[in-house]
Design an enzyme around this catalytic site. Structure first.
Site, PDB file in Angstrom:
ATOM      1  N   SER A  23       0.840  -1.064   0.369  1.00 27.53           N
ATOM      2  CA  SER A  23      -0.193  -0.109   0.032  1.00 27.53           C
ATOM      3  C   SER A  23       0.420   1.185   0.024  1.00 27.53           C
ATOM      4  O   SER A  23       0.895   1.995   0.207  1.00 27.53           O
ATOM      5  CB  SER A  23      -0.497   0.118   1.134  1.00 27.53           C
ATOM      6  N   ASN A 108      -2.783  -3.057  12.890  1.00 22.35           N
ATOM      7  CA  ASN A 108      -4.142  -3.274  12.664  1.00 22.35           C
ATOM      8  C   ASN A 108      -5.030  -1.582  13.258  1.00 22.35           C
ATOM      9  O   ASN A 108      -5.394  -1.171  12.927  1.00 22.35           O
ATOM     10  CB  ASN A 108      -5.353  -4.300  13.302  1.00 22.35           C
ATOM     11  N   THR A 153     -38.190  25.618 -13.615  1.00 20.46           N
ATOM     12  CA  THR A 153     -37.914  24.596 -13.757  1.00 20.46           C
ATOM     13  C   THR A 153     -37.983  23.669 -14.987  1.00 20.46           C
ATOM     14  O   THR A 153     -38.880  23.638 -15.535  1.00 20.46           O
ATOM     15  CB  THR A 153     -39.148  24.368 -12.046  1.00 20.46           C
ATOM     16  N   HIS A 154     -38.255  22.346 -14.966  1.00 20.65           N
ATOM     17  CA  HIS A 154     -37.781  21.046 -16.317  1.00 20.65           C
ATOM     18  C   HIS A 154     -36.396  22.550 -17.021  1.00 20.65           C
ATOM     19  O   HIS A 154     -37.461  22.367 -18.418  1.00 20.65           O
ATOM     20  CB  HIS A 154     -39.189  21.692 -16.522  1.00 20.65           C
ATOM     21  N   SER A 275     -11.157  26.363 -27.880  1.00 19.84           N
ATOM     22  CA  SER A 275     -10.806  25.452 -28.665  1.00 19.84           C
ATOM     23  C   SER A 275      -9.429  24.918 -29.637  1.00 19.84           C
ATOM     24  O   SER A 275      -9.386  25.903 -29.954  1.00 19.84           O
ATOM     25  CB  SER A 275     -12.488  24.972 -29.945  1.00 19.84           C
ATOM     26  N   LYS A 281     -14.004  29.978 -29.445  1.00 20.49           N
ATOM     27  CA  LYS A 281     -15.183  28.984 -28.006  1.00 20.49           C
ATOM     28  C   LYS A 281     -14.533  29.443 -27.571  1.00 20.49           C
ATOM     29  O   LYS A 281     -12.887  29.487 -26.677  1.00 20.49           O
ATOM     30  CB  LYS A 281     -14.948  27.757 -28.547  1.00 20.49           C
ATOM     31  N   ASN A 283     -14.512  27.452 -23.606  1.00 19.46           N
ATOM     32  CA  ASN A 283     -15.239  26.495 -22.883  1.00 19.46           C
ATOM     33  C   ASN A 283     -15.090  27.051 -21.696  1.00 19.46           C
ATOM     34  O   ASN A 283     -14.296  27.213 -21.119  1.00 19.46           O
ATOM     35  CB  ASN A 283     -14.911  24.886 -23.504  1.00 19.46           C
ATOM     36  N   GLU A 288     -17.284  22.511 -16.076  1.00 17.92           N
ATOM     37  CA  GLU A 288     -17.333  20.871 -16.504  1.00 17.92           C
ATOM     38  C   GLU A 288     -16.776  19.587 -15.983  1.00 17.92           C
ATOM     39  O   GLU A 288     -16.723  18.955 -15.400  1.00 17.92           O
ATOM     40  CB  GLU A 288     -17.293  21.302 -17.741  1.00 17.92           C
ATOM     41  N   TYR A 315      -9.831  -7.839  11.508  1.00 16.83           N
ATOM     42  CA  TYR A 315      -9.443  -6.995  10.047  1.00 16.83           C
ATOM     43  C   TYR A 315      -8.784  -7.652   8.783  1.00 16.83           C
ATOM     44  O   TYR A 315      -8.809  -8.919   9.178  1.00 16.83           O
ATOM     45  CB  TYR A 315      -8.013  -6.369  10.771  1.00 16.83           C
ATOM     46  N   GLN A 320      -7.559  -1.966   2.748  1.00 22.44           N
ATOM     47  CA  GLN A 320      -6.209  -1.451   2.609  1.00 22.44           C
ATOM     48  C   GLN A 320      -6.398  -0.872   1.419  1.00 22.44           C
ATOM     49  O   GLN A 320      -6.020   0.173   0.603  1.00 22.44           O
ATOM     50  CB  GLN A 320      -5.453  -2.446   1.865  1.00 22.44           C
TER      51      GLN A 320
HETATM   52  N1  ARG Z   1      -1.630  -1.249   4.870  1.00 23.05           N
HETATM   53  C1  ARG Z   1      -2.624  -2.115   5.867  1.00 23.05           C
HETATM   54  C2  ARG Z   1      -3.457  -1.138   5.251  1.00 23.05           C
HETATM   55  O1  ARG Z   1      -3.674  -0.193   4.537  1.00 23.05           O
HETATM   56  C3  ARG Z   1      -2.252  -1.977   7.026  1.00 23.05           C
HETATM   57  C4  ARG Z   1      -2.512  -3.550   7.647  1.00 23.05           C
HETATM   58  C5  ARG Z   1      -1.818  -4.573   7.771  1.00 23.05           C
HETATM   59  N2  ARG Z   1      -1.880  -5.367   8.540  1.00 23.05           N
HETATM   60  C6  ARG Z   1      -2.219  -6.734   8.459  1.00 23.05           C
HETATM   61  N3  ARG Z   1      -2.733  -7.563   9.264  1.00 23.05           N
HETATM   62  N4  ARG Z   1      -1.418  -6.908   6.937  1.00 23.05           N
HETATM   63  O2  ARG Z   1      -4.663  -1.986   5.941  1.00 23.05           O
END
Ligand code: ARG
Length: 482
Positions: A23, A108, A153-154, A275, A281, A283, A288, A315, A320
């Protein structure tokens, strides 16, 4: 043999699997939070006599250095930011000392705490961005509170209002969006730290203390809930989505108003694009894109909710995958808010083009019917018949047109002087007479919007002050050990 088999191995390479598990990419957002979580945790471990003051002091010194080195100095081959930081600490002070940082905690509770800390900042930032947009809306509303324009409206011309009233409608919606963010903040601001893997710990930790040092209102009440729940993320992203949906409606009005057909608003060059092929143009791309980013926020909410649905306690690694969606949602909503604040602040509103939308299309029809009810005592439904018959004949009736039709429909002469009739038919008089609370003729609208803005600014400032106080408290606790 297929190519896959010929390569000697099925599926991903080791690197790809490592990347899949990692992560690291979205952990940049929680780097600072994890350093503070480490500080508060180790301070409390020392205060509770679980690690020695000497070890705590060494770990705190190492955490300072890691913080100074920044996220990019970490070894990105770790599964996530948490072991990467711990490894840096151990490298600096040795395992017999640094290895004590993770006593009585788990990744966790660590990650859940980090997400809440980083999310707090996003929510506060988003509240500030919403306030900036509201402030721009209110300023421009004050300036344009006598620019007549048709409301729709509409997407059909309906009744006259003013640009100011129209702009303030978005401020009012954003005031609620601000409130939703503030409400979500209250439930984000609880500390899971000390829940450990899910079953707490046999070490004599002090969860109240780590919560206080990290600026949380309280520890989460149940250690399993603390690591398993991400309802706070759903609620926060949903609040960001509500704001985004408000923005997307504002964007749509701006896009329409900027068209040649309406010509009511001109975007400042900085907020428009041209454009590549049609040189004439201009825009409204910023509006948007902000409208489009609402889809990103919506997607993030859908992904988060879908991720959580039916997960077993406690967990699971699925969680993640949800974390990055939170940041995507807030990035999209916040940047849209800030850009739109600039759009509104610099936009040119064209009084003449706005006025043109109330010149025909018989936008005074409702007011005419109301006037007939008030002045002649006929039922509203009868007045509706009269005015509908007028509308069938012309979209710009005179007082005489109304008299003729009135006699045709009711059989009676219309006992009403020209001035009253013309006032009903004239958009300015119509808007001014619509002075019920919250209506375009209510003269207190801008002041009330400013009061609400100030009250919300106070709310935001007090949240920020609370965080500053806890930061000072953490610094003091750290200094105490040094
Ligand atoms: N990178 C993990 C997450 O974002 C951290 C927690 C990992 N815990 C585990 N038991 N593998 O959730």
């Amino acid at each position: 043999m297929t190519d896959i088999l010929r390569r000697g191995r099925l599926g991903a390479t080791d690197d790809e699997v490592d990347g899949f598990l990692s992560s690291f990419g979205s952990d940049r957002r929680i780097f600072g939070a994890d350093i503070d979580v480490g500080r508060a945790h180790v301070v409390t471990l020392a205060e509770c006599g679980i690690v020695s003051e000497d070890d705590a002091r060494a770990i705190l010194g190492a955490l300072d250095e890691v913080e100074e080195g920044g996220f990019d100095a970490l070894d990105g081959t770790h599964e996530d930011v948490h072991p990467a930081i711990e490894a840096e600490v151990v490298e600096r002070v040795g395992e017999d000392t640094g290895g004590r940082l993770h006593t009585a905690r788990s990744r966790n509770d660590e990650v859940a705490t980090c997400i809440r800390i980083a999310l707090r900042d996003e929510i506060i930032g988003c509240m500030r961005d919403v306030l900036a947009l509201r402030s721009a809306l209110v300023d421009r509303a004050e300036e344009t509170d006598d620019y007549l324009v048709s409301g729709y409206t509409h997407l059909q011309r309906a009744q006259p209002t003013t640009i100011g009233h129209h702009l303030l409608s978005y401020d009012a919606a954003l005031e609620r969006d601000f409130g939703r963010l503030a409400d979500a903040y209250g439930r984000v601001n609880e500390s899971p730290l000390g829940s450990a893997a899910f079953a707490g710990t046999s070490f004599g930790i002090d969860r109240e203390r780590t919560a206080e040092l990290l600026g949380f209102d309280r520890p989460t009440r149940n250690s399993m809930d603390g690591v398993a729940s991400r309802g706070f993320a759903v609620e926060s992203v949903s609040s960001a989505l509500n704001a985004s949906v408000t923005l997307s409606r504002l964007c749509e009005d701006l896009v329409l108003w900027s068209s040649h057909e309406f010509g009511i608003v001109e975007f400042d060059d900085a907020y428009a694009s041209t454009s590549s092929i049609m040189p004439q143009k201009k825009n409204p791309d910023t509006a948007e894109l902000a409208r489009g980013k609402t889809a990103t926020v919506h997607g993030a909410l859908t992904a988060t909710v879908t991720n959580l649905k039916g997960l077993p306690s406690a967990y699971n690694r699925d969680l993640q995958e949800a974390t990055g969606r939170i940041w995507e949602a807030f990035d999209a909503a916040r940047s849209s808010c800030r850009v739109l604040a600039g759009v509104i602040d610099t936009a040119g509103f064209d009084r003449g083009s706005a006025r043109a939308t109330v010149e025909d299309g018989f936008v005074g029809a409702t007011e005419l019917a109301d006037t007939l009810v008030r002045e002649t005592g006929i039922a509203f439904r009868t007045a509706h018949h009269v005015v509908a018959s007028v509308a069938e004949q012309t979209d710009k009736p005179t007082a005489d047109d109304v008299r003729d039709v009135f006699r045709e429909v009711t059989g009676d002469a219309l006992e009403l002087d020209d001035e009253r009739l013309e006032n009903a038919l004239e958009p300015r008089g119509c808007v001014e007479s619509h002075d019920s609370y919250g209506a375009p003729g209510d003269e207190g609208l801008v002041d009330e919007a400013r009061d609400a803005l100030e009250a919300d600014m106070d709310t935001l400032n007090s949240l920020e002050e609370d965080l500053e106080l806890s930061e000072e408290m953490l610094n003091e606790a750290v200094e105490e050990i040094r």
